[in-house]
Design an enzyme around this catalytic site. Structure first.
Site, PDB file in Angstrom:
ATOM      1  N   SER A  23       0.840  -1.206   0.000  1.00 30.77           N
ATOM      2  CA  SER A  23       0.000   0.000   0.000  1.00 30.77           C
ATOM      3  C   SER A  23       0.872   1.252   0.000  1.00 30.77           C
ATOM      4  CB  SER A  23      -0.857  -0.012   1.264  1.00 30.77           C
ATOM      5  OG  SER A  23      -1.365   1.276   1.571  1.00 30.77           O
TER       6      SER A  23
ATOM      7  N   TYR B 243      -3.494  -0.011  10.001  1.00 26.31           N
ATOM      8  CA  TYR B 243      -3.318  -0.402   8.591  1.00 26.31           C
ATOM      9  C   TYR B 243      -1.896  -0.078   8.138  1.00 26.31           C
ATOM     10  CZ  TYR B 243      -4.534  -0.560   3.566  1.00 26.31           C
ATOM     11  OH  TYR B 243      -4.601  -0.847   2.215  1.00 26.31           O
TER      12      TYR B 243
HETATM   13  P1  NAP Z   1     -11.944  -4.912  -0.566  1.00 33.01           P
HETATM   14  O1  NAP Z   1     -12.743  -4.433  -1.708  1.00 33.01           O
HETATM   15  O2  NAP Z   1     -12.330  -4.543   0.827  1.00 33.01           O
HETATM   16  O3  NAP Z   1     -11.773  -6.523  -0.663  1.00 33.01           O
HETATM   17  C1  NAP Z   1     -11.054  -7.164   0.359  1.00 33.01           C
HETATM   18  C2  NAP Z   1     -11.268  -8.637   0.181  1.00 33.01           C
HETATM   19  O4  NAP Z   1     -10.602  -9.335   1.236  1.00 33.01           O
HETATM   20  C3  NAP Z   1     -12.755  -9.018   0.261  1.00 33.01           C
HETATM   21  O5  NAP Z   1     -13.042 -10.034  -0.678  1.00 33.01           O
HETATM   22  C4  NAP Z   1     -12.873  -9.562   1.681  1.00 33.01           C
HETATM   23  O6  NAP Z   1     -13.880 -10.504   1.845  1.00 33.01           O
HETATM   24  C5  NAP Z   1     -11.524 -10.252   1.820  1.00 33.01           C
HETATM   25  N1  NAP Z   1     -11.200 -10.525   3.230  1.00 33.01           N
HETATM   26  C6  NAP Z   1     -11.188  -9.646   4.264  1.00 33.01           C
HETATM   27  N2  NAP Z   1     -10.855 -10.289   5.398  1.00 33.01           N
HETATM   28  C7  NAP Z   1     -10.657 -11.602   5.079  1.00 33.01           C
HETATM   29  C8  NAP Z   1     -10.303 -12.771   5.812  1.00 33.01           C
HETATM   30  N3  NAP Z   1     -10.063 -12.732   7.126  1.00 33.01           N
HETATM   31  N4  NAP Z   1     -10.197 -13.948   5.145  1.00 33.01           N
HETATM   32  C9  NAP Z   1     -10.454 -14.007   3.815  1.00 33.01           C
HETATM   33  N5  NAP Z   1     -10.802 -12.941   3.050  1.00 33.01           N
HETATM   34  C10 NAP Z   1     -10.888 -11.754   3.694  1.00 33.01           C
HETATM   35  O7  NAP Z   1     -10.452  -4.409  -0.728  1.00 33.01           O
HETATM   36  P2  NAP Z   1      -9.619  -3.986  -2.031  1.00 33.01           P
HETATM   37  O8  NAP Z   1      -9.683  -2.516  -2.213  1.00 33.01           O
HETATM   38  O9  NAP Z   1      -9.944  -4.908  -3.159  1.00 33.01           O
HETATM   39  O10 NAP Z   1      -8.156  -4.307  -1.473  1.00 33.01           O
HETATM   40  C11 NAP Z   1      -7.552  -5.562  -1.646  1.00 33.01           C
HETATM   41  C12 NAP Z   1      -6.159  -5.445  -1.054  1.00 33.01           C
HETATM   42  O11 NAP Z   1      -5.497  -4.313  -1.632  1.00 33.01           O
HETATM   43  C13 NAP Z   1      -6.159  -5.202   0.455  1.00 33.01           C
HETATM   44  O12 NAP Z   1      -5.049  -5.867   1.030  1.00 33.01           O
HETATM   45  C14 NAP Z   1      -5.949  -3.686   0.562  1.00 33.01           C
HETATM   46  O13 NAP Z   1      -5.350  -3.339   1.795  1.00 33.01           O
HETATM   47  C15 NAP Z   1      -5.041  -3.443  -0.589  1.00 33.01           C
HETATM   48  N6  NAP Z   1      -5.019  -2.083  -1.113  1.00 33.01           N
HETATM   49  C16 NAP Z   1      -6.160  -1.479  -1.526  1.00 33.01           C
HETATM   50  C17 NAP Z   1      -6.070  -0.196  -2.096  1.00 33.01           C
HETATM   51  C18 NAP Z   1      -7.263   0.559  -2.595  1.00 33.01           C
HETATM   52  O14 NAP Z   1      -7.122   1.778  -2.835  1.00 33.01           O
HETATM   53  N7  NAP Z   1      -8.415  -0.068  -2.749  1.00 33.01           N
HETATM   54  C19 NAP Z   1      -4.828   0.423  -2.233  1.00 33.01           C
HETATM   55  C20 NAP Z   1      -3.697  -0.235  -1.745  1.00 33.01           C
HETATM   56  C21 NAP Z   1      -3.804  -1.494  -1.203  1.00 33.01           C
HETATM   57  P3  NAP Z   1     -15.259 -10.078   2.581  1.00 33.01           P
HETATM   58  O15 NAP Z   1     -15.889  -9.048   1.728  1.00 33.01           O
HETATM   59  O16 NAP Z   1     -16.010 -11.359   2.658  1.00 33.01           O
HETATM   60  O17 NAP Z   1     -14.857  -9.526   3.936  1.00 33.01           O
HETATM   61  C1  GCO Z   2      -7.016   5.179   3.114  1.00 33.69           C
HETATM   62  C2  GCO Z   2      -7.120   4.228   1.956  1.00 33.69           C
HETATM   63  C3  GCO Z   2      -5.738   3.704   1.615  1.00 33.69           C
HETATM   64  C4  GCO Z   2      -5.835   2.749   0.467  1.00 33.69           C
HETATM   65  C5  GCO Z   2      -4.509   2.218   0.077  1.00 33.69           C
HETATM   66  C6  GCO Z   2      -3.596   3.298  -0.422  1.00 33.69           C
HETATM   67  O1  GCO Z   2      -7.916   5.169   3.963  1.00 33.69           O
HETATM   68  O2  GCO Z   2      -6.030   5.945   3.121  1.00 33.69           O
HETATM   69  O3  GCO Z   2      -7.998   3.152   2.252  1.00 33.69           O
HETATM   70  O4  GCO Z   2      -5.172   3.078   2.720  1.00 33.69           O
HETATM   71  O5  GCO Z   2      -6.622   1.647   0.810  1.00 33.69           O
HETATM   72  O6  GCO Z   2      -3.919   1.451   1.054  1.00 33.69           O
HETATM   73  O7  GCO Z   2      -2.459   2.672  -0.984  1.00 33.69           O
END
Ligand code: NAP
Ligand code: GCO
Length: 266
Positions: free
Chosen positions: A147, A160
Protein backbone atom coordinates in the site's frame (compact mmCIF):
# COMPACT_ATOMS: atom_id res chain seq x y z
CA UNK A 1 10.77 -18.80 -25.89
CA UNK A 2 13.41 -17.97 -23.28
CA UNK A 3 12.11 -17.61 -19.74
CA UNK A 4 13.40 -14.05 -19.68
CA UNK A 5 10.57 -12.96 -21.94
CA UNK A 6 7.98 -15.48 -20.76
CA UNK A 7 5.00 -13.51 -19.41
CA UNK A 8 2.67 -16.51 -19.76
CA UNK A 9 1.13 -18.24 -16.71
CA UNK A 10 0.12 -21.31 -18.71
CA UNK A 11 -0.31 -24.39 -16.51
CA UNK A 12 0.28 -22.50 -13.28
CA UNK A 13 -2.02 -22.71 -10.24
CA UNK A 14 -2.66 -19.30 -8.69
CA UNK A 15 -4.25 -18.73 -5.28
CA UNK A 16 -5.55 -15.20 -4.72
CA UNK A 17 -6.91 -14.54 -1.24
CA UNK A 18 -10.01 -12.34 -0.81
CA UNK A 19 -10.71 -12.36 -4.54
CA UNK A 20 -14.53 -12.39 -4.82
CA UNK A 21 -14.33 -8.77 -5.97
CA UNK A 22 -12.07 -5.73 -5.88
CA UNK A 23 -8.33 -5.85 -6.54
CA UNK A 24 -8.13 -9.61 -5.92
CA UNK A 25 -10.80 -10.29 -8.51
CA UNK A 26 -9.06 -8.12 -11.12
CA UNK A 27 -5.70 -9.83 -10.54
CA UNK A 28 -7.18 -13.35 -10.54
CA UNK A 29 -9.09 -12.60 -13.76
CA UNK A 30 -5.91 -11.33 -15.43
CA UNK A 31 -4.05 -14.45 -14.30
CA UNK A 32 -6.77 -16.63 -15.85
CA UNK A 33 -6.48 -14.70 -19.12
CA UNK A 34 -2.70 -15.32 -18.96
CA UNK A 35 -3.26 -19.10 -18.71
CA UNK A 36 -3.35 -19.81 -14.98
CA UNK A 37 -5.81 -22.03 -13.13
CA UNK A 38 -7.46 -19.74 -10.57
CA UNK A 39 -8.34 -20.60 -7.00
CA UNK A 40 -9.54 -17.97 -4.56
CA UNK A 41 -10.92 -17.75 -1.07
CA UNK A 42 -13.24 -15.50 0.81
CA UNK A 43 -14.41 -15.46 4.36
CA UNK A 44 -18.11 -16.08 3.59
CA UNK A 45 -19.81 -18.69 1.38
CA UNK A 46 -22.15 -16.13 -0.15
CA UNK A 47 -19.17 -14.00 -1.23
CA UNK A 48 -17.46 -17.10 -2.65
CA UNK A 49 -20.67 -17.92 -4.55
CA UNK A 50 -20.96 -14.35 -5.85
CA UNK A 51 -17.32 -14.46 -6.89
CA UNK A 52 -17.79 -17.78 -8.71
CA UNK A 53 -20.77 -16.32 -10.57
CA UNK A 54 -18.71 -13.27 -11.61
CA UNK A 55 -15.79 -15.40 -12.79
CA UNK A 56 -18.21 -17.64 -14.74
CA UNK A 57 -19.84 -14.60 -16.34
CA UNK A 58 -16.34 -13.53 -17.41
CA UNK A 59 -15.72 -16.98 -18.90
CA UNK A 60 -13.29 -17.96 -16.13
CA UNK A 61 -13.42 -21.45 -14.57
CA UNK A 62 -12.31 -20.56 -11.02
CA UNK A 63 -12.50 -22.63 -7.86
CA UNK A 64 -13.56 -20.91 -4.65
CA UNK A 65 -12.99 -21.89 -1.01
CA UNK A 66 -14.40 -20.49 2.21
CA UNK A 67 -11.43 -19.61 4.36
CA UNK A 68 -10.64 -17.02 7.01
CA UNK A 69 -7.00 -16.37 6.19
CA UNK A 70 -6.27 -15.44 9.82
CA UNK A 71 -7.09 -19.02 10.88
CA UNK A 72 -4.04 -21.24 10.35
CA UNK A 73 -6.00 -24.50 10.59
CA UNK A 74 -8.48 -23.34 7.93
CA UNK A 75 -5.61 -22.15 5.72
CA UNK A 76 -3.68 -25.42 6.04
CA UNK A 77 -6.85 -27.39 5.22
CA UNK A 78 -7.60 -25.17 2.21
CA UNK A 79 -4.07 -25.53 0.81
CA UNK A 80 -4.25 -29.34 1.19
CA UNK A 81 -7.63 -29.37 -0.61
CA UNK A 82 -6.28 -27.17 -3.42
CA UNK A 83 -3.23 -29.40 -3.83
CA UNK A 84 -5.42 -32.51 -4.14
CA UNK A 85 -8.23 -30.95 -6.22
CA UNK A 86 -6.31 -28.55 -8.49
CA UNK A 87 -2.55 -28.93 -8.00
CA UNK A 88 0.39 -27.45 -6.13
CA UNK A 89 0.14 -23.67 -5.80
CA UNK A 90 2.71 -21.97 -8.05
CA UNK A 91 1.57 -18.39 -7.40
CA UNK A 92 0.19 -16.91 -4.18
CA UNK A 93 -1.25 -13.41 -4.00
CA UNK A 94 -1.81 -12.27 -0.40
CA UNK A 95 -4.55 -9.81 -1.26
CA UNK A 96 -7.21 -10.20 1.49
CA UNK A 97 -7.22 -7.13 3.67
CA UNK A 98 -9.25 -4.84 5.87
CA UNK A 99 -8.91 -1.28 7.09
CA UNK A 100 -10.37 0.53 10.10
CA UNK A 101 -10.26 4.32 9.83
CA UNK A 102 -10.22 5.36 13.51
CA UNK A 103 -8.00 7.98 15.25
CA UNK A 104 -5.29 5.95 17.01
CA UNK A 105 -6.15 7.17 20.50
CA UNK A 106 -9.79 6.19 19.95
CA UNK A 107 -8.88 2.72 18.66
CA UNK A 108 -9.18 -0.28 20.98
CA UNK A 109 -6.34 -2.83 21.11
CA UNK A 110 -8.80 -5.39 19.71
CA UNK A 111 -9.56 -3.18 16.70
CA UNK A 112 -5.83 -2.66 16.13
CA UNK A 113 -5.19 -6.41 16.45
CA UNK A 114 -7.97 -7.26 13.94
CA UNK A 115 -6.29 -5.18 11.22
CA UNK A 116 -2.82 -6.56 11.99
CA UNK A 117 -4.32 -10.07 11.95
CA UNK A 118 -5.75 -9.85 8.44
CA UNK A 119 -3.23 -7.53 6.81
CA UNK A 120 0.02 -8.90 8.27
CA UNK A 121 -0.45 -12.14 10.22
CA UNK A 122 -2.53 -13.73 7.45
CA UNK A 123 0.10 -13.22 4.69
CA UNK A 124 2.56 -14.95 7.08
CA UNK A 125 0.11 -17.82 7.70
CA UNK A 126 -0.77 -18.37 4.03
CA UNK A 127 2.84 -18.00 2.80
CA UNK A 128 3.97 -20.52 5.45
CA UNK A 129 1.32 -22.94 4.20
CA UNK A 130 2.33 -22.79 0.51
CA UNK A 131 6.14 -22.48 0.67
CA UNK A 132 6.93 -26.16 1.52
CA UNK A 133 5.28 -27.40 -1.69
CA UNK A 134 6.88 -24.59 -3.69
CA UNK A 135 10.28 -25.77 -2.39
CA UNK A 136 9.48 -29.36 -3.42
CA UNK A 137 8.34 -28.17 -6.85
CA UNK A 138 11.48 -26.06 -7.32
CA UNK A 139 9.81 -22.69 -7.86
CA UNK A 140 7.21 -20.30 -6.51
CA UNK A 141 5.90 -16.75 -6.69
CA UNK A 142 4.48 -14.86 -3.72
CA UNK A 143 3.00 -11.40 -4.26
CA UNK A 144 1.95 -9.34 -1.24
CA UNK A 145 -0.49 -6.50 -1.80
CA UNK A 146 1.11 -3.64 0.09
CA UNK A 147 0.00 0.00 0.00
CA UNK A 148 0.95 3.68 -0.06
CA UNK A 149 0.81 3.11 3.70
CA UNK A 150 3.80 0.81 3.39
CA UNK A 151 5.68 4.11 2.97
CA UNK A 152 3.43 6.91 4.24
CA UNK A 153 1.21 7.54 7.24
CA UNK A 154 -2.00 9.47 7.45
CA UNK A 155 -4.56 10.26 10.12
CA UNK A 156 -6.87 7.41 11.28
CA UNK A 157 -5.06 4.47 9.62
CA UNK A 158 -2.39 3.61 12.24
CA UNK A 159 -3.11 -0.13 12.37
CA UNK A 160 -3.32 -0.40 8.59
CA UNK A 161 -0.05 1.50 8.06
CA UNK A 162 1.70 -0.61 10.71
CA UNK A 163 0.46 -3.77 9.00
CA UNK A 164 1.35 -2.67 5.48
CA UNK A 165 4.77 -1.43 6.61
CA UNK A 166 5.32 -4.81 8.21
CA UNK A 167 4.11 -6.54 5.05
CA UNK A 168 6.83 -4.74 3.07
CA UNK A 169 9.45 -6.16 5.43
CA UNK A 170 7.83 -9.63 5.47
CA UNK A 171 8.13 -9.50 1.65
CA UNK A 172 11.84 -8.75 1.92
CA UNK A 173 12.35 -11.47 4.53
CA UNK A 174 10.63 -14.19 2.52
CA UNK A 175 12.91 -13.15 -0.36
CA UNK A 176 15.94 -13.44 1.93
CA UNK A 177 14.94 -16.78 3.48
CA UNK A 178 13.55 -18.62 0.43
CA UNK A 179 15.18 -17.03 -2.60
CA UNK A 180 17.65 -19.93 -2.60
CA UNK A 181 14.73 -22.26 -3.47
CA UNK A 182 13.83 -20.26 -6.59
CA UNK A 183 10.95 -18.56 -4.77
CA UNK A 184 10.46 -14.90 -5.59
CA UNK A 185 8.46 -12.79 -3.12
CA UNK A 186 7.57 -9.26 -4.18
CA UNK A 187 4.98 -6.66 -3.29
CA UNK A 188 2.62 -4.51 -5.27
CA UNK A 189 1.92 -1.11 -3.71
CA UNK A 190 -1.31 0.20 -5.23
CA UNK A 191 -2.09 3.89 -5.10
CA UNK A 192 -5.71 4.87 -4.51
CA UNK A 193 -7.96 2.39 -6.30
CA UNK A 194 -11.73 2.68 -6.78
CA UNK A 195 -12.97 -0.41 -4.92
CA UNK A 196 -15.48 -1.09 -2.10
CA UNK A 197 -12.67 -0.53 0.40
CA UNK A 198 -12.24 3.10 -0.67
CA UNK A 199 -15.89 3.79 -1.50
CA UNK A 200 -16.39 5.79 1.75
CA UNK A 201 -13.58 8.14 0.63
CA UNK A 202 -15.33 8.88 -2.65
CA UNK A 203 -18.93 9.27 -1.49
CA UNK A 204 -20.73 12.40 -2.68
CA UNK A 205 -21.43 14.91 0.08
CA UNK A 206 -25.07 15.67 1.11
CA UNK A 207 -24.93 18.83 -1.02
CA UNK A 208 -23.83 16.73 -4.03
CA UNK A 209 -20.22 17.98 -3.94
CA UNK A 210 -17.24 15.66 -4.19
CA UNK A 211 -15.87 14.08 -0.98
CA UNK A 212 -12.95 16.22 0.31
CA UNK A 213 -10.72 13.11 0.30
CA UNK A 214 -11.63 12.45 -3.33
CA UNK A 215 -10.45 15.96 -4.20
CA UNK A 216 -7.35 15.52 -2.01
CA UNK A 217 -6.26 12.28 -3.68
CA UNK A 218 -6.81 13.64 -7.17
CA UNK A 219 -4.53 16.54 -6.19
CA UNK A 220 -1.89 14.12 -4.88
CA UNK A 221 -1.91 11.94 -7.98
CA UNK A 222 -0.10 13.37 -11.04
CA UNK A 223 -2.73 11.82 -13.32
CA UNK A 224 -5.36 13.69 -11.27
CA UNK A 225 -7.60 10.64 -10.85
CA UNK A 226 -8.27 7.45 -8.86
CA UNK A 227 -6.80 4.31 -10.41
CA UNK A 228 -8.79 1.26 -11.48
CA UNK A 229 -8.06 -2.24 -10.13
CA UNK A 230 -7.42 -3.41 -13.70
CA UNK A 231 -4.40 -1.05 -13.84
CA UNK A 232 -2.64 -3.32 -11.36
CA UNK A 233 -3.01 -6.44 -13.50
CA UNK A 234 -0.09 -5.96 -15.89
CA UNK A 235 2.40 -5.54 -13.01
CA UNK A 236 0.74 -8.47 -11.22
CA UNK A 237 1.13 -10.76 -14.26
CA UNK A 238 4.76 -9.66 -14.64
CA UNK A 239 5.56 -10.51 -11.00
CA UNK A 240 3.81 -13.89 -11.34
CA UNK A 241 5.66 -14.83 -14.55
CA UNK A 242 9.12 -16.22 -15.35
CA UNK A 243 9.96 -12.79 -16.81
CA UNK A 244 10.44 -11.56 -13.21
CA UNK A 245 12.57 -14.46 -11.91
CA UNK A 246 15.44 -12.06 -11.12
CA UNK A 247 13.13 -9.64 -9.27
CA UNK A 248 12.95 -10.49 -5.57
CA UNK A 249 12.14 -8.58 -2.39
CA UNK A 250 10.88 -5.60 -4.37
CA UNK A 251 7.72 -3.56 -3.82
CA UNK A 252 6.44 -2.32 -7.18
CA UNK A 253 4.39 0.82 -6.56
CA UNK A 254 1.55 1.16 -9.02
CA UNK A 255 0.35 4.52 -7.74
CA UNK A 256 0.14 6.83 -10.75
CA UNK A 257 3.15 8.69 -9.31
CA UNK A 258 1.81 9.62 -5.85
CA UNK A 259 5.07 8.74 -4.06
CA UNK A 260 7.01 10.96 -6.48
CA UNK A 261 4.74 13.99 -6.20
CA UNK A 262 4.39 16.70 -3.53
CA UNK A 263 0.87 17.44 -4.76
CA UNK A 264 -0.87 20.05 -6.86
CA UNK A 265 -0.73 23.61 -5.53
CA UNK A 266 -4.29 24.34 -4.28
P1 NAP B 1 -11.94 -4.91 -0.57
O1 NAP B 1 -12.74 -4.43 -1.71
O2 NAP B 1 -12.33 -4.54 0.83
O3 NAP B 1 -11.77 -6.52 -0.66
C1 NAP B 1 -11.05 -7.16 0.36
C2 NAP B 1 -11.27 -8.64 0.18
O4 NAP B 1 -10.60 -9.34 1.24
C3 NAP B 1 -12.75 -9.02 0.26
O5 NAP B 1 -13.04 -10.03 -0.68
C4 NAP B 1 -12.87 -9.56 1.68
O6 NAP B 1 -13.88 -10.50 1.84
C5 NAP B 1 -11.52 -10.25 1.82
N1 NAP B 1 -11.20 -10.53 3.23
C6 NAP B 1 -11.19 -9.65 4.26
N2 NAP B 1 -10.85 -10.29 5.40
C7 NAP B 1 -10.66 -11.60 5.08
C8 NAP B 1 -10.30 -12.77 5.81
N3 NAP B 1 -10.06 -12.73 7.13
N4 NAP B 1 -10.20 -13.95 5.14
C9 NAP B 1 -10.45 -14.01 3.81
N5 NAP B 1 -10.80 -12.94 3.05
C10 NAP B 1 -10.89 -11.75 3.69
O7 NAP B 1 -10.45 -4.41 -0.73
P2 NAP B 1 -9.62 -3.99 -2.03
O8 NAP B 1 -9.68 -2.52 -2.21
O9 NAP B 1 -9.94 -4.91 -3.16
O10 NAP B 1 -8.16 -4.31 -1.47
C11 NAP B 1 -7.55 -5.56 -1.65
C12 NAP B 1 -6.16 -5.45 -1.05
O11 NAP B 1 -5.50 -4.31 -1.63
C13 NAP B 1 -6.16 -5.20 0.45
O12 NAP B 1 -5.05 -5.87 1.03
C14 NAP B 1 -5.95 -3.69 0.56
O13 NAP B 1 -5.35 -3.34 1.79
C15 NAP B 1 -5.04 -3.44 -0.59
N6 NAP B 1 -5.02 -2.08 -1.11
C16 NAP B 1 -6.16 -1.48 -1.53
C17 NAP B 1 -6.07 -0.20 -2.10
C18 NAP B 1 -7.26 0.56 -2.60
O14 NAP B 1 -7.12 1.78 -2.84
N7 NAP B 1 -8.42 -0.07 -2.75
C19 NAP B 1 -4.83 0.42 -2.23
C20 NAP B 1 -3.70 -0.23 -1.74
C21 NAP B 1 -3.80 -1.49 -1.20
P3 NAP B 1 -15.26 -10.08 2.58
O15 NAP B 1 -15.89 -9.05 1.73
O16 NAP B 1 -16.01 -11.36 2.66
O17 NAP B 1 -14.86 -9.53 3.94
C1 GCO C 1 -7.02 5.18 3.11
C2 GCO C 1 -7.12 4.23 1.96
C3 GCO C 1 -5.74 3.70 1.62
C4 GCO C 1 -5.84 2.75 0.47
C5 GCO C 1 -4.51 2.22 0.08
C6 GCO C 1 -3.60 3.30 -0.42
O1 GCO C 1 -7.92 5.17 3.96
O2 GCO C 1 -6.03 5.95 3.12
O3 GCO C 1 -8.00 3.15 2.25
O4 GCO C 1 -5.17 3.08 2.72
O5 GCO C 1 -6.62 1.65 0.81
O6 GCO C 1 -3.92 1.45 1.05
O7 GCO C 1 -2.46 2.67 -0.98
Amino acid sequence: MSDYLNFSLDGKVALVTGASYGIGYAIASAYAKSGAKIVFCDIKQDFVDKGLASYKADGIDAKGYVCDVTNEEMVQDMVKKIESEVGVIDILVNNAGIIKRIPMCDMTPEEFRQVIDVDLNAPFIVSKAVIPSMIKKGHGKIINICSMMSELGRETVSAYAAAKGGLKMLTRNICAEYGAYNIQCNGIGPGYIATPQTAPLREKQPDGSRHPFDQFICGRTPAGRWLQAEELTGPAVFLASDASNAVNGHVLYVDGGILAYIGKQP
